[in-house]
Design a protein around this motif. Structure first.
Motif, mmCIF file in Angstrom:
data_model
loop_
_atom_site.group_PDB
_atom_site.id
_atom_site.type_symbol
_atom_site.label_atom_id
_atom_site.label_comp_id
_atom_site.label_asym_id
_atom_site.label_seq_id
_atom_site.Cartn_x
_atom_site.Cartn_y
_atom_site.Cartn_z
ATOM 1 N N ASP A 12 37.341 39.953 29.704
ATOM 2 C CA ASP A 12 37.889 38.818 30.452
ATOM 3 C C ASP A 12 39.396 38.748 30.219
ATOM 4 O O ASP A 12 39.864 38.183 29.222
ATOM 5 C CB ASP A 12 37.219 37.517 30.009
ATOM 6 N N VAL A 13 40.173 39.323 31.138
ATOM 7 C CA VAL A 13 41.634 39.368 30.996
ATOM 8 C C VAL A 13 42.304 38.995 32.302
ATOM 9 O O VAL A 13 41.709 39.108 33.388
ATOM 10 C CB VAL A 13 42.102 40.781 30.569
ATOM 11 N N ALA A 14 43.565 38.544 32.202
ATOM 12 C CA ALA A 14 44.401 38.284 33.380
ATOM 13 C C ALA A 14 45.247 39.524 33.625
ATOM 14 O O ALA A 14 45.957 39.982 32.724
ATOM 15 C CB ALA A 14 45.273 37.058 33.138
ATOM 16 N N GLU A 15 45.206 40.096 34.841
ATOM 17 C CA GLU A 15 45.921 41.326 35.147
ATOM 18 C C GLU A 15 46.771 41.163 36.401
ATOM 19 O O GLU A 15 46.473 40.327 37.269
ATOM 20 C CB GLU A 15 44.927 42.477 35.356
ATOM 21 N N ASP A 16 47.817 42.011 36.491
ATOM 22 C CA ASP A 16 48.616 42.027 37.711
ATOM 23 C C ASP A 16 48.031 43.051 38.667
ATOM 24 O O ASP A 16 46.979 43.638 38.418
ATOM 25 C CB ASP A 16 50.080 42.318 37.390
ATOM 26 N N ILE A 17 48.743 43.320 39.768
ATOM 27 C CA ILE A 17 48.238 44.210 40.789
ATOM 28 C C ILE A 17 48.058 45.636 40.290
ATOM 29 O O ILE A 17 47.243 46.401 40.808
ATOM 30 C CB ILE A 17 49.196 44.190 42.008
ATOM 31 N N GLY A 19 47.027 46.349 37.216
ATOM 32 C CA GLY A 19 46.035 46.368 36.156
ATOM 33 C C GLY A 19 46.581 46.101 34.784
ATOM 34 O O GLY A 19 45.876 46.301 33.787
ATOM 35 N N ARG A 20 47.854 45.655 34.690
ATOM 36 C CA ARG A 20 48.434 45.328 33.391
ATOM 37 C C ARG A 20 48.124 43.876 33.034
ATOM 38 O O ARG A 20 48.139 42.997 33.904
ATOM 39 C CB ARG A 20 49.950 45.542 33.409
ATOM 40 N N ALA A 25 49.407 34.014 31.882
ATOM 41 C CA ALA A 25 49.183 33.861 33.326
ATOM 42 C C ALA A 25 48.339 32.619 33.597
ATOM 43 O O ALA A 25 47.431 32.262 32.837
ATOM 44 C CB ALA A 25 48.497 35.106 33.878
ATOM 45 N N VAL A 26 48.675 31.944 34.701
ATOM 46 C CA VAL A 26 47.952 30.727 35.107
ATOM 47 C C VAL A 26 47.021 31.086 36.262
ATOM 48 O O VAL A 26 47.460 31.664 37.274
ATOM 49 C CB VAL A 26 48.922 29.614 35.525
ATOM 50 N N GLY A 27 45.773 30.755 36.125
ATOM 51 C CA GLY A 27 44.795 31.087 37.160
ATOM 52 C C GLY A 27 44.030 29.868 37.644
ATOM 53 O O GLY A 27 43.967 28.836 36.965
ATOM 54 N N THR A 28 43.465 29.980 38.826
ATOM 55 C CA THR A 28 42.621 28.927 39.406
ATOM 56 C C THR A 28 41.185 29.425 39.476
ATOM 57 O O THR A 28 40.922 30.636 39.525
ATOM 58 C CB THR A 28 43.105 28.540 40.805
ATOM 59 N N LEU A 29 40.272 28.485 39.516
ATOM 60 C CA LEU A 29 38.853 28.831 39.507
ATOM 61 C C LEU A 29 38.221 28.363 40.807
ATOM 62 O O LEU A 29 38.529 27.260 41.310
ATOM 63 C CB LEU A 29 38.153 28.180 38.305
ATOM 64 N N TRP A 30 37.283 29.185 41.357
ATOM 65 C CA TRP A 30 36.655 28.906 42.647
ATOM 66 C C TRP A 30 35.156 29.105 42.549
ATOM 67 O O TRP A 30 34.660 29.810 41.665
ATOM 68 C CB TRP A 30 37.258 29.825 43.721
ATOM 69 N N ARG A 59 47.903 37.526 24.558
ATOM 70 C CA ARG A 59 47.491 38.919 24.731
ATOM 71 C C ARG A 59 46.989 39.199 26.143
ATOM 72 O O ARG A 59 46.632 40.324 26.473
ATOM 73 C CB ARG A 59 46.392 39.255 23.725
ATOM 74 N N GLY A 60 46.946 38.132 26.970
ATOM 75 C CA GLY A 60 46.450 38.303 28.332
ATOM 76 C C GLY A 60 44.962 38.064 28.479
ATOM 77 O O GLY A 60 44.404 38.222 29.562
#
Length: 252
Positions: A12-17, A19-20, A25-30, A59-60
């Motif tokens: 479970d990680v936050a990645e950019d386009i 894959g880094r 990072a701020v995310g929303t849930l749907w 650490r992302g």
């Protein structure tokens, strides 16, 4: 309903386009991957404090959080590069509990509740509504079969209701095999009625009756050790063909 736990694993990680990982990072849930999905804002962190959006750690990684209070198994998170599905991390624990639970679907409780009105447990009572038939049995053409059979522990047959409709009473020990109470019966009311056809409470077709005052009426011969062959007559005229031992009580 319960909230399920999400995030907090190495997957479970936050990645950019590219894959880094993206720390902070701020995310929303749907509630779905489509454009018509609704954003989920009713969330809590691992300690139960309300949160509106997800924030990756240094650490992302996506920290553990509890999803909406609708027992959702899957949600979609978006850190700006599209929605990615997250599956609850406690699904395995809940499956193990489900498999070991005595009645996980409450089907046993439901069945017990339904059957209690038909097959009551020991000491309970059956409530039969007015006008309803409590039990109806379809019999076969086998005269040796039983609709109901009571047996002792050693297998000895006792009281039984046969497929033919015959009721056999065989008590254990010296007991009265049949006791009929008739409280409130008038002298002329019938307590026992044997008909020359299907059972009926009416007097029509009766061949043997016991009345409320104890009177016994029989359309046939009554034989007993203290009666012999004597016949009893009554009326203004003697019997047309008297036999030795006949008794005539004259009246009128």
């Amino acid at each position: 309903m319960a909230r399920n736990l999400f995030g907090g694993t190495t997957a479970d990680v936050a990645e950019d386009i590219d894959g880094r990982r993206v720390p902070g990072a701020v995310g929303t849930l749907w509630d779905g991957p489509s454009d018509g999905a609704r954003q989920i804002t009713d969330l809590t962190d691992a300690d139960g404090s309300p949160i509106i959006q997800l924030v990756a750690d240094v650490r992302g990684f996506i920290p553990g959080f509890y999803g909406p209070p609708n027992d959702a198994e899957r949600v979609w998170v978006d850190f700006g590069v599209g929605r990615i599905a997250l599956v609850s991390v406690t699904v395995g624990d809940r499956l193990r509990k489900h498999l070991s639970d005595i009645d996980p679907h409450q089907s046993r409780a439901y069945t017990d509740e339904r059957l209690s009105g038909y097959l009551p447990t020991r000491g309970t009572e059956i409530q039969s509504p007015v006008g309803d038939t409590w039990l109806s049995a379809v019999v076969s053409d086998d005269p040796t079969g039983h609709v109901l059979r009571l047996r002792t522990a050693d297998g000895t047959g006792r009281t039984g209701l046969r497929n033919t409709g015959a009721l056999y009473l065989d008590t254990i020990g010296k007991r009265a095999p049949l006791c009929i109470g008739a409280p409130g019966f008038d002298a002329g009311q019938t307590v026992i009625n044997v008909s020359a056809g299907p059972a009926s409470a009416a007097n029509d077709g009766a061949v043997f009756q016991v009345k409320g005052d104890g009177s016994v009426i029989s359309s046939g011969t009554v034989t007993a050790s203290n009666l012999g062959n004597a016949r009893l007559w009554s009326g203004p005229l003697p019997p047309a063909a008297p036999r030795a031992g006949d008794v005539w009580v004259r009246y009128g």
